[in-house]
Motif scaffolding. Structure first.
Motif, PDB file in Angstrom:
ATOM      1  N   ALA A 229      39.699  80.835  25.345  1.00  0.00           N
ATOM      2  CA  ALA A 229      39.999  82.206  24.936  1.00  0.00           C
ATOM      3  C   ALA A 229      41.451  82.578  25.215  1.00  0.00           C
ATOM      4  O   ALA A 229      42.102  83.249  24.401  1.00  0.00           O
ATOM      5  N   ALA A 230      41.963  82.161  26.369  1.00  0.00           N
ATOM      6  CA  ALA A 230      43.355  82.475  26.706  1.00  0.00           C
ATOM      7  C   ALA A 230      44.310  81.818  25.715  1.00  0.00           C
ATOM      8  O   ALA A 230      45.277  82.445  25.242  1.00  0.00           O
ATOM      9  N   ASN A 231      44.054  80.554  25.379  1.00  0.00           N
ATOM     10  CA  ASN A 231      44.906  79.855  24.424  1.00  0.00           C
ATOM     11  C   ASN A 231      44.792  80.465  23.028  1.00  0.00           C
ATOM     12  O   ASN A 231      45.794  80.633  22.319  1.00  0.00           O
ATOM     13  N   ALA A 232      43.568  80.786  22.613  1.00  0.00           N
ATOM     14  CA  ALA A 232      43.367  81.343  21.278  1.00  0.00           C
ATOM     15  C   ALA A 232      44.062  82.689  21.127  1.00  0.00           C
ATOM     16  O   ALA A 232      44.601  83.009  20.062  1.00  0.00           O
ATOM     17  N   GLN A 233      44.058  83.492  22.189  1.00  0.00           N
ATOM     18  CA  GLN A 233      44.737  84.783  22.123  1.00  0.00           C
ATOM     19  C   GLN A 233      46.224  84.591  21.884  1.00  0.00           C
ATOM     20  O   GLN A 233      46.826  85.283  21.043  1.00  0.00           O
TER      21      GLN A 233
ATOM     22  N   GLU B 118      48.743  68.652   7.356  1.00  0.00           N
ATOM     23  CA  GLU B 118      49.055  67.234   7.539  1.00  0.00           C
ATOM     24  C   GLU B 118      50.276  67.002   8.421  1.00  0.00           C
ATOM     25  O   GLU B 118      50.520  65.873   8.852  1.00  0.00           O
ATOM     26  N   ALA B 119      51.033  68.059   8.716  1.00  0.00           N
ATOM     27  CA  ALA B 119      52.189  67.926   9.610  1.00  0.00           C
ATOM     28  C   ALA B 119      51.821  68.118  11.068  1.00  0.00           C
ATOM     29  O   ALA B 119      52.613  67.796  11.959  1.00  0.00           O
ATOM     30  N   LEU B 120      50.626  68.628  11.330  1.00  0.00           N
ATOM     31  CA  LEU B 120      50.219  68.886  12.711  1.00  0.00           C
ATOM     32  C   LEU B 120      49.879  67.586  13.426  1.00  0.00           C
ATOM     33  O   LEU B 120      49.317  66.662  12.839  1.00  0.00           O
ATOM     34  N   THR B 121      50.206  67.519  14.709  1.00  0.00           N
ATOM     35  CA  THR B 121      49.900  66.323  15.501  1.00  0.00           C
ATOM     36  C   THR B 121      49.020  66.622  16.716  1.00  0.00           C
ATOM     37  O   THR B 121      48.226  65.786  17.134  1.00  0.00           O
ATOM     38  N   ASP B 122      49.146  67.810  17.302  1.00  0.00           N
ATOM     39  CA  ASP B 122      48.310  68.164  18.449  1.00  0.00           C
ATOM     40  C   ASP B 122      46.994  68.806  18.014  1.00  0.00           C
ATOM     41  O   ASP B 122      46.002  68.736  18.737  1.00  0.00           O
ATOM     42  N   PHE B 123      46.991  69.436  16.846  1.00  0.00           N
ATOM     43  CA  PHE B 123      45.759  69.899  16.223  1.00  0.00           C
ATOM     44  C   PHE B 123      45.250  68.777  15.328  1.00  0.00           C
ATOM     45  O   PHE B 123      45.960  68.333  14.422  1.00  0.00           O
ATOM     46  N   THR B 124      44.045  68.309  15.581  1.00  0.00           N
ATOM     47  CA  THR B 124      43.473  67.232  14.786  1.00  0.00           C
ATOM     48  C   THR B 124      42.755  67.801  13.566  1.00  0.00           C
ATOM     49  O   THR B 124      41.976  68.751  13.681  1.00  0.00           O
TER      50      THR B 124
ATOM     51  N   GLU C 207      39.426  69.513  22.733  1.00  0.00           N
ATOM     52  CA  GLU C 207      40.593  69.227  21.921  1.00  0.00           C
ATOM     53  C   GLU C 207      40.716  70.256  20.794  1.00  0.00           C
ATOM     54  O   GLU C 207      39.713  70.787  20.304  1.00  0.00           O
ATOM     55  N   SER C 208      41.933  70.550  20.377  1.00  0.00           N
ATOM     56  CA  SER C 208      42.163  71.505  19.303  1.00  0.00           C
ATOM     57  C   SER C 208      41.936  70.849  17.948  1.00  0.00           C
ATOM     58  O   SER C 208      42.447  69.756  17.675  1.00  0.00           O
ATOM     59  N   LEU C 209      41.158  71.521  17.101  1.00  0.00           N
ATOM     60  CA  LEU C 209      40.836  71.031  15.767  1.00  0.00           C
ATOM     61  C   LEU C 209      41.255  72.066  14.734  1.00  0.00           C
ATOM     62  O   LEU C 209      41.275  73.263  15.008  1.00  0.00           O
ATOM     63  N   VAL C 210      41.558  71.585  13.544  1.00  0.00           N
ATOM     64  CA  VAL C 210      41.946  72.477  12.456  1.00  0.00           C
ATOM     65  C   VAL C 210      41.331  71.965  11.168  1.00  0.00           C
ATOM     66  O   VAL C 210      41.163  70.752  10.981  1.00  0.00           O
ATOM     67  N   GLU C 211      40.967  72.881  10.290  1.00  0.00           N
ATOM     68  CA  GLU C 211      40.392  72.472   9.005  1.00  0.00           C
ATOM     69  C   GLU C 211      40.649  73.538   7.956  1.00  0.00           C
ATOM     70  O   GLU C 211      40.979  74.684   8.275  1.00  0.00           O
TER      71      GLU C 211
ATOM     72  N   THR D  99      43.813  78.917   0.970  1.00  0.00           N
ATOM     73  CA  THR D  99      44.779  78.756   2.067  1.00  0.00           C
ATOM     74  C   THR D  99      44.247  79.297   3.388  1.00  0.00           C
ATOM     75  O   THR D  99      45.015  79.475   4.338  1.00  0.00           O
ATOM     76  N   LEU D 100      42.932  79.553   3.446  1.00  0.00           N
ATOM     77  CA  LEU D 100      42.347  80.001   4.705  1.00  0.00           C
ATOM     78  C   LEU D 100      42.175  78.800   5.635  1.00  0.00           C
ATOM     79  O   LEU D 100      41.502  77.832   5.295  1.00  0.00           O
ATOM     80  N   VAL D 101      42.769  78.871   6.808  1.00  0.00           N
ATOM     81  CA  VAL D 101      42.726  77.794   7.785  1.00  0.00           C
ATOM     82  C   VAL D 101      41.876  78.248   8.973  1.00  0.00           C
ATOM     83  O   VAL D 101      42.020  79.379   9.449  1.00  0.00           O
ATOM     84  N   ARG D 102      40.969  77.373   9.422  1.00  0.00           N
ATOM     85  CA  ARG D 102      40.196  77.668  10.631  1.00  0.00           C
ATOM     86  C   ARG D 102      40.667  76.772  11.764  1.00  0.00           C
ATOM     87  O   ARG D 102      40.842  75.566  11.571  1.00  0.00           O
ATOM     88  N   MET D 103      40.848  77.357  12.930  1.00  0.00           N
ATOM     89  CA  MET D 103      41.281  76.606  14.102  1.00  0.00           C
ATOM     90  C   MET D 103      40.290  76.769  15.236  1.00  0.00           C
ATOM     91  O   MET D 103      39.832  77.877  15.525  1.00  0.00           O
ATOM     92  N   SER D 104      39.971  75.666  15.871  1.00  0.00           N
ATOM     93  CA  SER D 104      39.250  75.677  17.128  1.00  0.00           C
ATOM     94  C   SER D 104      40.281  75.315  18.193  1.00  0.00           C
ATOM     95  O   SER D 104      40.695  74.158  18.308  1.00  0.00           O
ATOM     96  N   VAL D 105      40.722  76.317  18.924  1.00  0.00           N
ATOM     97  CA  VAL D 105      41.812  76.128  19.879  1.00  0.00           C
ATOM     98  C   VAL D 105      41.251  75.522  21.158  1.00  0.00           C
ATOM     99  O   VAL D 105      40.331  76.061  21.775  1.00  0.00           O
TER     100      VAL D 105
END
Length: 409
Positions: free
Chosen positions: A275-279, A335-341, A350-354, A377-383
């Motif tokens: 939660a702290a990271n997502a904020q 496709e440029a992200l490296t820390d978000f899988t 781990e942080s995921l993005v889709e 262009t809606l992106v979902r992130m699990s921080v």
């Protein structure tokens, strides 16, 4: 441990210990062993002892499909964390939701559900409940309490909600809908996957049954599949138990139960960091000139920020946002992200993005997706729980890769 421990202990303590007790006579394991046996020896032949007579609370086991010591420990813990009397662990979140629905509805019944449900749940309701079993399923904008009240009928058997929803993080008023469902005599179910019992307890708000994809935050490490149901309704629990153990046989396997039981031990500390990271990430995105909108209840700009403050104690680690551009821009960013899988699912450390339009919600027709706000262009992130500065730097890389990107604010 008994119910008195559940009432006495804080959430963080129950997450670590509830449902497990070291037995010196059995070796003194501090952590519940993985009981892989499919069957259990009986002390003798008793013609009055049937399949449903073995009592896990007394350490009586008969057959792995009916009950298992590892799964039983997990079910007790999940029930405690959700503030319920009865807990059930399933092979997946979909299996849990399907069981809850089939425990309630019959052909010809009416179901009211959030129109922004997870795509898999929506297909389950449409293709199984409606198309195969003749259940009348009606989807409504449940952010509007009046829309829910207007949809409920005398023959409504089930009201099913997610809050927050996937992927737009929309909330519904759990207390308000509970009152509507109760007045209609309908069972009210809430999918609590996104916030976990650490941040939200739907049973305390009036829900009849709570569902989880245990694959997500309950496990927390992206290495097992599972689902869960928790309820205080004895009759509903009896029907769920029958379907889990006999009707469907869709219970969680012992090894997965062990993994989730282990994962839940760190649920409180993980959820605080998520939660702290997502904020921080949400605030960064909200201030970026290549972002049209950010969906995160922790932002004051979220239309249901006040409702979130009333019925939750935190905002979780999942957010979504709409990039200013087209599908190609979103592709370049991701496709440029490296820390978000780039991967589906949520809730791991781990942080995921889709991109829902091209991944989790791709099976839905484009018009149907866009009708509920899922654009290309809606992106979902699990921080995740990584250092937030590294995550923000990764987002910088993503924006820099977008065509005609502008400087980050």
């Amino acid at each position: 441990m008994g119910s008195e421990d559940s009432e006495r202990q804080q959430f963080d303590t129950r997450a670590v210990t509830f449902g497990e007790k070291a037995d010196a006579a059995a070796g003194g394991d501090v952590v519940s062993p993985i009981h892989l046996s499919s069957t259990f020896a009986l002390p003798g032949l008793d013609p009055d002892f049937g399949l449903e007579d073995a009592d896990p609370e007394k350490g009586e086991w008969l057959y792995g499909r009916l009950s298992n010591p590892t799964r039983h420990a997990l079910e007790k813990r999940l029930a405690s964390l959700e503030g319920g009397e009865h807990g059930f662990a399933f092979a997946s979140g979909t299996a849990a939701i399907a069981t809850a629905a089939m425990a309630v509805v019959e052909p010809g019944d009416h179901v009211v559900a959030f129109d922004d449900l997870y795509a898999g749940t929506k297909r389950l309701f449409e293709r199984v409940l409606r198309d195969r079993f003749g259940v009348d399923v009606e989807f409504v904008d449940a952010t509007d309490l009046g829309a829910v009240a207007g949809a409920v009928r005398e023959d409504t058997a089930l009201v099913w909600m997610e809050t927050p929803t996937n992927p737009l993080l929309r909330l519904c008023d759990v207390r308000g809908i509970a009152a509507i469902a109760d007045a209609a005599g309908a069972v009210f179910g809430v999918d609590n996957t996104f916030l976990s019992p650490f941040f939200q307890n739907p049973l305390a708000l009036g829900a009849d049954v709570v569902a989880h994809s245990a694959t997500k935050y309950l496990n927390g490490h992206s290495d097992s599949l599972g689902g869960a149901l928790v309820t205080n309704d004895d009759a509903l629990a009896e029907e769920i138990a029958f379907l889990q153990q006999v009707g469907f046989g869709n219970q969680m396997a012992p090894f997965d139960a062990y993994l989730v039981l282990r994962g839940v031990k760190t649920l409180p500390v993980r959820m605080r960091q998520h939660a702290a990271n997502a904020q921080r990430v949400a605030e960064y995105l909200d201030d970026h000139d290549r972002v049209r909108a950010v969906h995160y209840p922790g932002l004051a700009s979220h239309p249901q920020h006040d409702l979130a403050a009333e019925q939750t104690t935190g905002h979780g680690g999942i957010l979504s946002f709409e990039l200013d551009g087209e599908f190609a821009d979103a592709k370049a960013f991701l496709e440029a992200l490296t820390d978000f899988t780039l991967a589906v699912s949520v809730g791991g450390v781990e942080s995921l993005v889709e991109l829902p339009a091209g991944m989790t919600h791709e099976p839905l027709p484009k018009a149907e997706r866009e009708a509920v706000g899922i654009t290309d262009t809606l992106v979902r992130m699990s921080v995740g729980v990584e250092h937030v500065d590294d995550l923000l730097a990764d987002l910088d890389r993503g924006f820099a890769a977008m065509p005609e990107s502008r400087a980050v604010n």
